[in-house]
Scaffold this motif. Structure first.
Motif: not given
Length: 414
Positions: A225-233, A376-387
């Protein structure tokens, strides 16, 4: 009555191989030297050792070099590939995930699967297209900001080392923009050489030989969630989609399905050796698709083919570059990487703020991505896009508001 002069029809002069060969070599040199420092910084940030980072650089160069040969020859179009430079910047800002380097390798493998499925399943491509461009670019800009600050921070701590690099970059940006980052890299290597000579440091010969190093991948929800998904996007939004647009601007239609299948499979093959992602080239694609590659558009695929060969040659020097860069004074590699990403940062900010109604969600996305927030062990890129998506949805006018805005005093009937 005099007869009409006889017109001798000469066969059209065949264009030589000089332009496509030159364009292909330049494409590879610019593509490799302008961003390999970013790749090294990203791989090392998520836990790779020097040898693992060298393996990753080698795997990336080999996989997309070989894929270029197949795609350009098969499609007879100037299709060029590259490693994901924005993706490497994302890795540099994300830092090590839970599970360390093996978990990062597992995330790389998952990215390859997602890219492959994008080529095989049109619905996944349509789903990617629904992510707002402004938010994707804002996330990328936030990820790039800390890296682009590095040259200016290094100027304060090591001005004599970073100053010549920055000055060379600025002068070439004025005189020969495409060679700005490669030129800065040459100056940086010269600075490293002087530094090694002054300190009497010698490089081990065995470290100069390129080799692939296997890493058994590990999988975790946090890394997915924190690395693969943002990297793919980031790879899709900042490399593959612009890559299609660049080729279209020169009159070529990208073979989307085969390109995604090849880059997805190539990413999966290179992941276990440390490669994070390969994709369609964006900026360097114009070098092989433009008139510099030949007057006849139908023959420009040869420039892409030559670039694939040149990348395979450059792969031989990947270990030596990693070894030299590893001996660099602190801050010098980061400065080169930051200079290489300034143009990408400017383009991302411009795209993120282009539409007035998207600016608030884009700013929130940008600031969250730049903050380095981890939860939660998930980096900023995921939370930034989600928010950013959530704020965009909350601020989007409802049907009553849209109706009220659309209503107004009607013009009197005549």
């Amino acid at each position: 009555m005099p007869s009409a002069p006889t017109v001798i029809q000469h066969p059209p002069r065949r264009e030589g191989l000089g332009p496509p060969i030159a364009a292909g070599v330049v494409t590879a040199l610019v593509g490799f030297t302008s961003s390999f420092a970013v790749v090294l910084a990203g791989l090392q940030s998520v836990g790779a050792t020097q040898s693992q980072a060298a393996s990753g650089l080698l795997a990336l160069t080999l996989t997309f070099g070989a894929a270029i040969l197949w795609l350009s020859w098969r499609s007879k179009m100037p299709v060029t590939l590259a490693w994901s430079t924005p993706g490497a910047a994302l890795l540099a800002s994300a830092g090590m995930v839970d599970g360390g380097w093996p978990a990062a390798v597992g995330a790389f493998l998952l990215v390859g699967v997602l890219i492959l499925l994008t080529g095989l399943l049109p619905v996944l491509g349509r789903l990617m297209g629904r992510i707002p461009t402004a938010l994707a670019q804002a996330m990328l800009a936030g990820v790039l900001l800390p890296l682009c600050l590095a040259p200016f921070k290094s100027l304060g701590t090591a001005p004599l080392l970073v100053g010549p690099v920055a000055l060379c970059w600025l002068l070439l940006l004025k005189l020969a923009p495409r060679w700005a980052v490669p030129g800065a890299l040459v100056v940086a290597l010269a600075v490293i050489g002087i530094h090694l000579g002054v300190n009497g440091t010698y490089l081990p010969a065995d470290a100069l030989v390129p080799r692939l190093e296997w890493t058994t991948p590990a999988f975790s929800v946090e890394a997915a969630v924190g690395l693969a998904l943002p990297l793919f996007i980031v790879t899709m939004a900042s490399q593959n989609i612009p890559g299609v647009a660049v080729l279209k601007s020169f009159g070529f239609t990208t073979p989307w399905r085969s390109s995604m299948v090849m880059t997805g499979a190539g990413t999966m093959a290179g992941a276990v050796f440390g490669g994070h992602a390969i994709n369609l080239a964006a900026l360097s694609a114009a070098l092989a698709a433009g008139e510099e590659a030949g007057r006849n558009p139908g023959q420009r695929w040869r420039a892409a083919f030559v670039s694939g060969l040149a990348y395979l040659v450059l792969a031989v020097f990947s270990a030596a570059l990693v070894t030299v860069v590893a001996a660099a004074p602190p801050g010098l590699l980061e400065a080169v990487a930051g200079l290489a990403l300034l143009g990408t940062l400017a383009a991302a900010i411009s795209s993120a703020l282009a539409e007035a109604e998207e600016r608030v969600p884009a700013c929130i996305t940008f600031l969250l991505a730049a903050s380095g927030l981890s939860f939660g062990g998930i980096g900023a890129a995921f939370w930034a896009l989600t928010c950013g998506i959530l704020v965009r949805w909350l601020l989007k006018p409802g049907p009553l508001v849209r109706k009220a805005r659309g209503s107004g005093p009607r013009a009197p009937r005549q």
